[in-house]
Design a protein around this motif. Structure first.
Motif, PDB file in Angstrom:
ATOM      1  N   ALA A   1      -7.164   1.611  -0.269  1.00 31.51           N
ATOM      2  CA  ALA A   1      -6.222   2.125   0.716  1.00 31.51           C
ATOM      3  C   ALA A   1      -5.415   3.291   0.158  1.00 31.51           C
ATOM      4  O   ALA A   1      -5.198   4.306   0.840  1.00 31.51           O
ATOM      5  N   VAL A   2      -4.974   3.174  -1.089  1.00 33.98           N
ATOM      6  CA  VAL A   2      -4.239   4.277  -1.729  1.00 33.98           C
ATOM      7  C   VAL A   2      -5.144   5.498  -1.840  1.00 33.98           C
ATOM      8  O   VAL A   2      -4.701   6.640  -1.616  1.00 33.98           O
ATOM      9  N   GLY A   3      -6.402   5.268  -2.175  1.00 32.66           N
ATOM     10  CA  GLY A   3      -7.339   6.382  -2.272  1.00 32.66           C
ATOM     11  C   GLY A   3      -7.468   7.155  -0.976  1.00 32.66           C
ATOM     12  O   GLY A   3      -7.634   8.385  -0.974  1.00 32.66           O
TER      13      GLY A   3
ATOM     14  N   VAL B   1       0.835  -1.200   0.000  1.00 34.63           N
ATOM     15  CA  VAL B   1       0.000   0.000   0.000  1.00 34.63           C
ATOM     16  C   VAL B   1       0.871   1.252   0.000  1.00 34.63           C
ATOM     17  O   VAL B   1       0.625   2.200  -0.764  1.00 34.63           O
ATOM     18  N   ASP B   2       1.904   1.258   0.834  1.00 36.20           N
ATOM     19  CA  ASP B   2       2.797   2.423   0.894  1.00 36.20           C
ATOM     20  C   ASP B   2       3.502   2.649  -0.445  1.00 36.20           C
ATOM     21  O   ASP B   2       3.627   3.790  -0.915  1.00 36.20           O
ATOM     22  N   LYS B   3       3.949   1.554  -1.055  1.00 40.99           N
ATOM     23  CA  LYS B   3       4.647   1.654  -2.345  1.00 40.99           C
ATOM     24  C   LYS B   3       3.705   2.169  -3.429  1.00 40.99           C
ATOM     25  O   LYS B   3       4.074   3.036  -4.248  1.00 40.99           O
ATOM     26  N   ALA B   4       2.485   1.656  -3.437  1.00 44.79           N
ATOM     27  CA  ALA B   4       1.508   2.092  -4.441  1.00 44.79           C
ATOM     28  C   ALA B   4       1.099   3.546  -4.224  1.00 44.79           C
ATOM     29  O   ALA B   4       0.883   4.293  -5.190  1.00 44.79           O
TER      30      ALA B   4
ATOM     31  N   LYS C   1       2.981   5.908  -2.983  1.00 44.38           N
ATOM     32  CA  LYS C   1       4.095   6.721  -3.477  1.00 44.38           C
ATOM     33  C   LYS C   1       4.060   6.806  -5.003  1.00 44.38           C
ATOM     34  O   LYS C   1       4.278   7.880  -5.587  1.00 44.38           O
ATOM     35  N   ALA C   2       3.785   5.671  -5.654  1.00 44.53           N
ATOM     36  CA  ALA C   2       3.711   5.657  -7.118  1.00 44.53           C
ATOM     37  C   ALA C   2       2.571   6.556  -7.602  1.00 44.53           C
ATOM     38  O   ALA C   2       2.721   7.273  -8.602  1.00 44.53           O
ATOM     39  N   PHE C   3       1.447   6.547  -6.899  1.00 49.68           N
ATOM     40  CA  PHE C   3       0.322   7.395  -7.278  1.00 49.68           C
ATOM     41  C   PHE C   3       0.707   8.869  -7.155  1.00 49.68           C
ATOM     42  O   PHE C   3       0.438   9.674  -8.054  1.00 49.68           O
ATOM     43  N   ALA C   4       1.336   9.229  -6.048  1.00 55.67           N
ATOM     44  CA  ALA C   4       1.726  10.626  -5.835  1.00 55.67           C
ATOM     45  C   ALA C   4       2.709  11.091  -6.903  1.00 55.67           C
ATOM     46  O   ALA C   4       2.602  12.208  -7.433  1.00 55.67           O
ATOM     47  N   ASN C   5       3.649  10.219  -7.258  1.00 60.71           N
ATOM     48  CA  ASN C   5       4.658  10.579  -8.260  1.00 60.71           C
ATOM     49  C   ASN C   5       4.064  10.676  -9.665  1.00 60.71           C
ATOM     50  O   ASN C   5       4.611  11.382 -10.528  1.00 60.71           O
ATOM     51  N   SER C   6       2.961   9.990  -9.902  1.00 56.52           N
ATOM     52  CA  SER C   6       2.391   9.935 -11.251  1.00 56.52           C
ATOM     53  C   SER C   6       1.625  11.205 -11.621  1.00 56.52           C
ATOM     54  O   SER C   6       1.453  11.504 -12.804  1.00 56.52           O
ATOM     55  N   GLY C   7       1.130  11.918 -10.625  1.00 63.99           N
ATOM     56  CA  GLY C   7       0.285  13.072 -10.905  1.00 63.99           C
ATOM     57  C   GLY C   7      -1.117  12.695 -11.333  1.00 63.99           C
ATOM     58  O   GLY C   7      -1.869  13.528 -11.856  1.00 63.99           O
ATOM     59  N   ALA C   8      -1.507  11.438 -11.117  1.00 64.01           N
ATOM     60  CA  ALA C   8      -2.850  10.989 -11.488  1.00 64.01           C
ATOM     61  C   ALA C   8      -3.890  11.644 -10.585  1.00 64.01           C
ATOM     62  O   ALA C   8      -3.601  12.027  -9.451  1.00 64.01           O
TER      63      ALA C   8
END
Length: 381
Positions: free
Chosen positions: A106-108, A77-80, A82-89
């Motif tokens: 959880a990412v949401g 969850v933490d890794k995903a 971080k990936a979401f934040a870096n993506s700008g989605a």
């Protein structure tokens, strides 16, 4: 009759090739870039590419996170996140079974409100709307596309923590039967039984209502009539659609009625022994049904009739249903004991303590103590 309330806050799109409507759903919310959260197997099979190709053809930007594992962990969850934040989605598309959907939910939460997912463990701790989420199931089983739960494994405690909030409900769910028609046989069997258990436990729950009963009864009818056909031939379009929609109805039922001892006991099996969730449910179900028979008010026969296609017995007892469930899981090739899936007795006391932490124990039709949970584990072993 219990007091009850319900709401239908989602838009659910069903039908063959309904994934083609995905760009329109993003446009409806003014969304520009999606993060697709899925798993490595679906990525390897090209299912993720089906979704991203549709986005690309519509000129929509996207990124993908495809590292979700079975029984997904806090670390994933933490890794995903971080990936979401870096993506700008600005939105998430959850593609897969329960695991990708749990991670996406959880990412949401974390992308919107920060912290660790453990901060939101329990009920109603999510303070508001999460990142916009579209759920696309690729298994007929979890019903996660219509539930308000995210279950994440905290490996430091060998514990599956649950976040419960109606804020977790995806804004849209897209149920395309073509996506479940490539499911491997063992996965189809385990997921199908998981959906059946959702319907059964919601139907027997102390928190059941006329609304949840309606959803559970429809789920029982669809799953009972089609689970054998679907496992036998996943390319059967009618059976695939029926299982996918039955899973959805079962998910709605337990989103409002909760579950019972089967699910309370299944989660520790995943946390301690990494037993697949559907398999854990299937193995535990006959034992728990036998235990709960003392509290049956006639609903066992309704469940039995759904599974048998209305072929009622001249003399029905709760044991008739227990035996039928055993016959069904045997026919589907699912293990019959916990020992067969690697569970050992020394962890039973610890698992029982964790199971008693579940709110599902409180709505199980028969009141249950810690000692009784230990005994049920031993019977299932």
């Amino acid at each position: 009759m219990n007091s009850f309330s319900f709401k239908i806050p989602q838009e659910i799109i069903c039908g063959v090739d309904s994934i083609e409507k995905l760009p329109g759903l993003l446009a409806k919310q003014g969304l520009k870039k999606a993060m697709v959260i899925s798993g490595p197997h679906l990525n390897k099979m090209g299912v993720v590419a089906k979704i991203t190709d549709i986005l690309a053809q519509a000129g929509l930007a996207f990124d993908s996170f495809t590292e979700t594992e079975a029984n997904p962990s806090v670390e994933t969850v933490d890794k995903a996140t971080k990936a979401f934040a870096n993506s700008g989605a600005d939105c998430i598309i959850a593609l897969g079974g329960g695991s990708p959907m749990d991670v996406a939910k959880a990412v949401g939460v974390l992308a919107k409100f920060g912290g660790s997912i453990g901060d939101y463990e329990g009920a109603d701790k999510v303070p508001g709307a999460i990142v916009p989420l579209i759920a696309i199931p690729t298994t007929a089983g979890t019903g996660s596309e219509v539930t308000a739960f995210a279950v994440i494994t905290d490996r430091s405690r060998n514990y599956k923590l649950t976040v419960f909030s109606y804020e977790l409900l995806p804004a849209f769910a897209v149920l395309d039967p073509t996506l479940v028609m490539t499911t491997p046989e063992k996965t189809a069997a385990a997921c199908g039984i998981d959906a059946l258990v959702h319907a059964i436990e919601a139907y027997l729950s102390k928190a059941a209502s006329p609304f949840s009963d309606a959803m559970a009864e429809k789920a029982l009818a669809l799953i009972g009539a089609n689970i054998r056909l679907f496992v036998a031939d996943r390319t059967n379009p009618e059976a695939a659609a029926a299982m996918l929609y039955g899973s959805m109805f079962a998910g709605i039922a337990f989103a409002w009625a909760r579950l019972g001892n089967v699910h309370a006991m299944a989660h520790p099996l995943g946390g301690y022994f990494d037993v697949p969730h559907g398999v854990a449910n299937a193995v535990l179900l006959p034992t728990v049904l036998e235990f709960n028979a003392l509290a049956d008010t006639g609903r066992y026969q309704t469940i039995y009739d759904a599974i048998k296609g209305g072929a009622g017995e001249a003399v029905f007892t709760p044991q008739t249903l227990v035996a039928e469930i055993g016959s069904l899981t045997t026919a589907l090739g699912i293990p019959q004991t916990l020992a067969e899936v690697g569970v050992t007795a020394e962890m039973i006391p610890a698992m029982a303590v964790d199971a008693m932490k579940s709110g599902n124990i409180l709505v199980n039709p028969r009141a249950t103590t810690l000692i009784q949970i230990e005994d049920l584990y031993r019977q299932a072993l």
